[in-house]
Design an enzyme around this catalytic site. Sequence first.
Site, mmCIF file in Angstrom:
data_model
loop_
_atom_site.group_PDB
_atom_site.id
_atom_site.type_symbol
_atom_site.label_atom_id
_atom_site.label_comp_id
_atom_site.label_asym_id
_atom_site.label_seq_id
_atom_site.Cartn_x
_atom_site.Cartn_y
_atom_site.Cartn_z
ATOM 1 N N LYS A 1 -1.891 7.283 10.647
ATOM 2 C CA LYS A 1 -2.981 6.320 10.817
ATOM 3 C C LYS A 1 -2.482 4.984 11.360
ATOM 4 C CE LYS A 1 -4.407 6.484 6.551
ATOM 5 N NZ LYS A 1 -3.452 7.513 6.069
ATOM 6 N N ARG B 1 -11.265 4.313 1.011
ATOM 7 C CA ARG B 1 -10.440 5.413 0.494
ATOM 8 C C ARG B 1 -11.102 6.131 -0.669
ATOM 9 N NH1 ARG B 1 -4.355 3.805 -0.493
ATOM 10 N NH2 ARG B 1 -4.256 6.076 -0.723
ATOM 11 N N ARG C 1 10.525 8.476 6.347
ATOM 12 C CA ARG C 1 10.049 7.216 6.937
ATOM 13 C C ARG C 1 10.800 6.013 6.376
ATOM 14 N NH1 ARG C 1 3.728 5.601 6.774
ATOM 15 N NH2 ARG C 1 4.146 5.342 4.540
ATOM 16 N N ARG D 1 9.715 2.909 1.320
ATOM 17 C CA ARG D 1 8.719 2.529 0.336
ATOM 18 C C ARG D 1 8.826 3.455 -0.873
ATOM 19 N NH1 ARG D 1 3.022 1.915 3.445
ATOM 20 N NH2 ARG D 1 2.599 3.518 1.916
ATOM 21 N N ARG E 1 0.142 11.412 -3.734
ATOM 22 C CA ARG E 1 -0.741 10.676 -2.827
ATOM 23 C C ARG E 1 -1.637 11.639 -2.047
ATOM 24 N NH1 ARG E 1 3.031 7.373 0.916
ATOM 25 N NH2 ARG E 1 1.052 6.734 1.851
#
Length: 231
Positions: A18, A92, A131, A164, A175
């Site tokens: 996104k 969300r 990531r 993160r 998640r």
Amino acid sequence: MNESKCAAVLLGPPGGGKTTLARTLAARNRITVVEVGNLLASEVRLDTPLGRQIKPYQAAGELVPVEIVRQVVSRKLEKVQGDLVLFDGFPRSVAQIDILFQLLKDLHLQLCAVIVLKLDSQTSVNRLSGRRICSQCGTLHNVYTESGLQEESCDSCGGKLIQRQDDRPEIVRERFASYERETMPVVEFFKREMRDLTWEQQAALPPEEVAERVWHRLEENVPSLGREQDK
């Protein structure tokens, strides 16, 4: 803002790309991206009173309470400019839908498009566990897909790369489960109530191809984007 301004919603599971897509689109034209996740993370990083409330929810991979999100997003929207406001990952949850429409009403924005990225859970885990984010410039990297990337430093500015906490595999799985539990009802709402504005895009394709497909659809829904690019 005047009544001609449009807004678009970008939804998708963790790892769906996104933020990368939103930034690619913004680089093409006068699009203001409201990155709700980064806005919340910034509050945590700056250790603001709101950030201290947000931190435990992010660490657990849970949704941040609605009222906190409203405060953070409202502050960002007071400064927006451009032909389109793109909400990255918002709303969300079903509870946030009303907040979205109240914000649109307050700022005289018309909802013109709802983009839904699709991705399976295993691909999500593979993408996010590799990531890394630059602590200085915010550039996104991936240690698994970028050959020659130094795991410790950013190729763009030399800043330290960090993972993160919510990109750890076990948190990514939670998640993803949270997305299916909390956000898929939002997707179903838009598909049911705003079918003409809503479309799904396979996110496993190369990022540049995803961006090209979404851009063409946005041009159809927001004519001013094409006119601005032709100038």
